[in-house]
Motif scaffolding. Structure first.
Motif, PDB file in Angstrom:
ATOM      1  N   ASP A   1       0.827  -1.207   0.000  1.00  0.00           N
ATOM      2  CA  ASP A   1       0.000   0.000   0.000  1.00  0.00           C
ATOM      3  C   ASP A   1       0.863   1.260   0.000  1.00  0.00           C
ATOM      4  O   ASP A   1       0.514   2.267  -0.632  1.00  0.00           O
ATOM      5  N   ALA A   2       1.991   1.220   0.713  1.00  0.00           N
ATOM      6  CA  ALA A   2       2.884   2.385   0.745  1.00  0.00           C
ATOM      7  C   ALA A   2       3.433   2.680  -0.642  1.00  0.00           C
ATOM      8  O   ALA A   2       3.561   3.853  -1.039  1.00  0.00           O
ATOM      9  N   LEU A   3       3.749   1.649  -1.414  1.00  0.00           N
ATOM     10  CA  LEU A   3       4.246   1.839  -2.778  1.00  0.00           C
ATOM     11  C   LEU A   3       3.182   2.465  -3.668  1.00  0.00           C
ATOM     12  O   LEU A   3       3.469   3.346  -4.480  1.00  0.00           O
ATOM     13  N   LYS A   4       1.955   2.014  -3.516  1.00  0.00           N
ATOM     14  CA  LYS A   4       0.873   2.526  -4.349  1.00  0.00           C
ATOM     15  C   LYS A   4       0.574   3.996  -4.059  1.00  0.00           C
ATOM     16  O   LYS A   4       0.122   4.731  -4.942  1.00  0.00           O
ATOM     17  N   GLU A   5       0.799   4.427  -2.820  1.00  0.00           N
ATOM     18  CA  GLU A   5       0.478   5.799  -2.431  1.00  0.00           C
ATOM     19  C   GLU A   5       1.620   6.776  -2.715  1.00  0.00           C
ATOM     20  O   GLU A   5       1.458   7.983  -2.513  1.00  0.00           O
ATOM     21  N   LEU A   6       2.758   6.282  -3.176  1.00  0.00           N
ATOM     22  CA  LEU A   6       3.879   7.169  -3.458  1.00  0.00           C
ATOM     23  C   LEU A   6       3.583   8.079  -4.653  1.00  0.00           C
ATOM     24  O   LEU A   6       2.896   7.665  -5.592  1.00  0.00           O
ATOM     25  N   PRO A   7       4.114   9.300  -4.655  1.00  0.00           N
ATOM     26  CA  PRO A   7       4.030  10.153  -5.851  1.00  0.00           C
ATOM     27  C   PRO A   7       4.782   9.488  -7.006  1.00  0.00           C
ATOM     28  O   PRO A   7       5.658   8.646  -6.793  1.00  0.00           O
ATOM     29  N   ARG A   8       4.459   9.879  -8.234  1.00  0.00           N
ATOM     30  CA  ARG A   8       5.063   9.241  -9.394  1.00  0.00           C
ATOM     31  C   ARG A   8       6.591   9.351  -9.387  1.00  0.00           C
ATOM     32  O   ARG A   8       7.304   8.397  -9.703  1.00  0.00           O
TER      33      ARG A   8
ATOM     34  N   ALA B   1      12.023   7.658   5.414  1.00  0.00           N
ATOM     35  CA  ALA B   1      11.053   7.861   6.495  1.00  0.00           C
ATOM     36  C   ALA B   1       9.887   6.877   6.392  1.00  0.00           C
ATOM     37  O   ALA B   1       9.336   6.449   7.416  1.00  0.00           O
ATOM     38  N   SER B   2       9.520   6.500   5.169  1.00  0.00           N
ATOM     39  CA  SER B   2       8.403   5.565   4.984  1.00  0.00           C
ATOM     40  C   SER B   2       8.823   4.118   5.177  1.00  0.00           C
ATOM     41  O   SER B   2       7.974   3.226   5.186  1.00  0.00           O
TER      42      SER B   2
ATOM     43  N   SER C   1       1.889  -3.459 -11.763  1.00  0.00           N
ATOM     44  CA  SER C   1       0.429  -3.369 -11.741  1.00  0.00           C
ATOM     45  C   SER C   1      -0.057  -1.924 -11.760  1.00  0.00           C
ATOM     46  O   SER C   1      -1.212  -1.658 -12.089  1.00  0.00           O
ATOM     47  N   LEU C   2       0.821  -0.976 -11.417  1.00  0.00           N
ATOM     48  CA  LEU C   2       0.433   0.431 -11.376  1.00  0.00           C
ATOM     49  C   LEU C   2       0.560   1.100 -12.731  1.00  0.00           C
ATOM     50  O   LEU C   2      -0.261   1.956 -13.090  1.00  0.00           O
TER      51      LEU C   2
END
Length: 272
Positions: free
Chosen positions: A154-161, A216-217, A251-252
């Motif tokens: 989920d953290a990867l999906k929420e990252l900015p491009r 940090a993430s 997948s993104l």
């Protein structure tokens, strides 16, 4: 601020107390029923889209086929056991139908031949070969391990491009080197590597900020200091498993799939 709770005494005094509706999570059987319905609807719409001049007789045959499919629990594009496994896993965690739909979509993206077979106007290939192209229980199980088993998905999906681009390049470099990499060295090679992939440029200041955000993430880990004096630096490594990171990023965006395919051929020797 929850305005409803703040003004609750006034609402109660005027006889306007709100009624709270609780929407419980879907059960496994409900998730399976919804998914089955959505898959059949999507398959039927896809079939109609291929042949807009279909006659009523053909529609009746398709309806009979759909009825038989519902009776024997078979599904287009999917092994029913794979769909059941997906619904059981999601029901045990969140019970969110949106998660099930997203997982099914991702599973089809990982097996494009399943849709390509459905896109063919003339289905000349044997039925046995077509059955091999559906989403199997093994491929669904692999997807579930990557999507639900990794705490970083989920953290990867929420990252900015831009941050996703940096993660992709860092993972490719680490995988090519089979080792960690120095932060200052990575910052020096990033502009050239991003150019090889055709990515938009990032200034050194922006790259430092992005790396700080990734640390940090928890997606990027810092290792021990190496070197001395002006050559001292910090070793960086990707926290998430390479195969999991590849699966999530591919997948993104199809761009990441092309980047990982090209990854082993990028030029690193002159920066070593």
């Amino acid at each position: 601020m929850d305005l409803t709770n703040r003004f609750l005494p006034r609402l109660q005094s005027r006889g306007c107390s709100p009624h709270f509706l609780v929407f419980p999570a879907y059960t496994q059987s409900q998730l399976y029923s919804i998914l089955k319905q959505r898959i059949l609807i999507a398959h039927k719409a896809h079939s109609h889209g291929q042949d807009n001049e279909a006659e009523e007789e053909q529609e009746e045959e398709e309806q009979e086929t759909d009825d038989k499919r519902e009776e024997d629990e078979s599904l287009p594009w999917f092994d029913p056991a794979a769909v059941e496994l997906c619904t059981r896993k999601v029901a045990a965690q969140t019970g969110d139908i949106r998660r099930c739909l997203d997982l099914c979509r991702q599973s089809l993206n990982t097996i494009p031949t399943a849709i390509q077979l459905a896109d063919q106007d003339d289905q000349d290939s044997p039925a046995a070969e077509q059955e091999e192209e559906v989403v199997s229980i093994s491929s669904m199980s692999s997807l579930l391990r990557s999507a639900l088993g990794s705490p970083y998905a989920d953290a990867l999906k929420e990252l900015p491009r831009q941050a996703q681009n940096v993660m992709c390049i860092m993972a490719i470099v680490c995988n090519n080197l089979k080792d960690t990499l120095g932060e200052s060295w990575f910052r020096s090679i990033y502009p050239d590597i991003s150019k090889q992939f055709g990515l938009p440029p990032v200034s050194n200041t922006e790259l430092v900020d992005i790396l700080g955000y990734l640390k940090a993430s928890g997606l990027v880990s810092e290792g021990k200091m190496f070197g001395r004096g002006s050559k001292a630096g910090v070793k960086l490594s990707v926290s998430i498993k390479f195969s999991d990171l590849v699966f999530v990023l591919e997948s993104l965006n199809p761009l990441f799939k092309a980047m990982f395919a090209k990854g082993p051929t990028i030029r690193l020797a002159k920066f070593s």
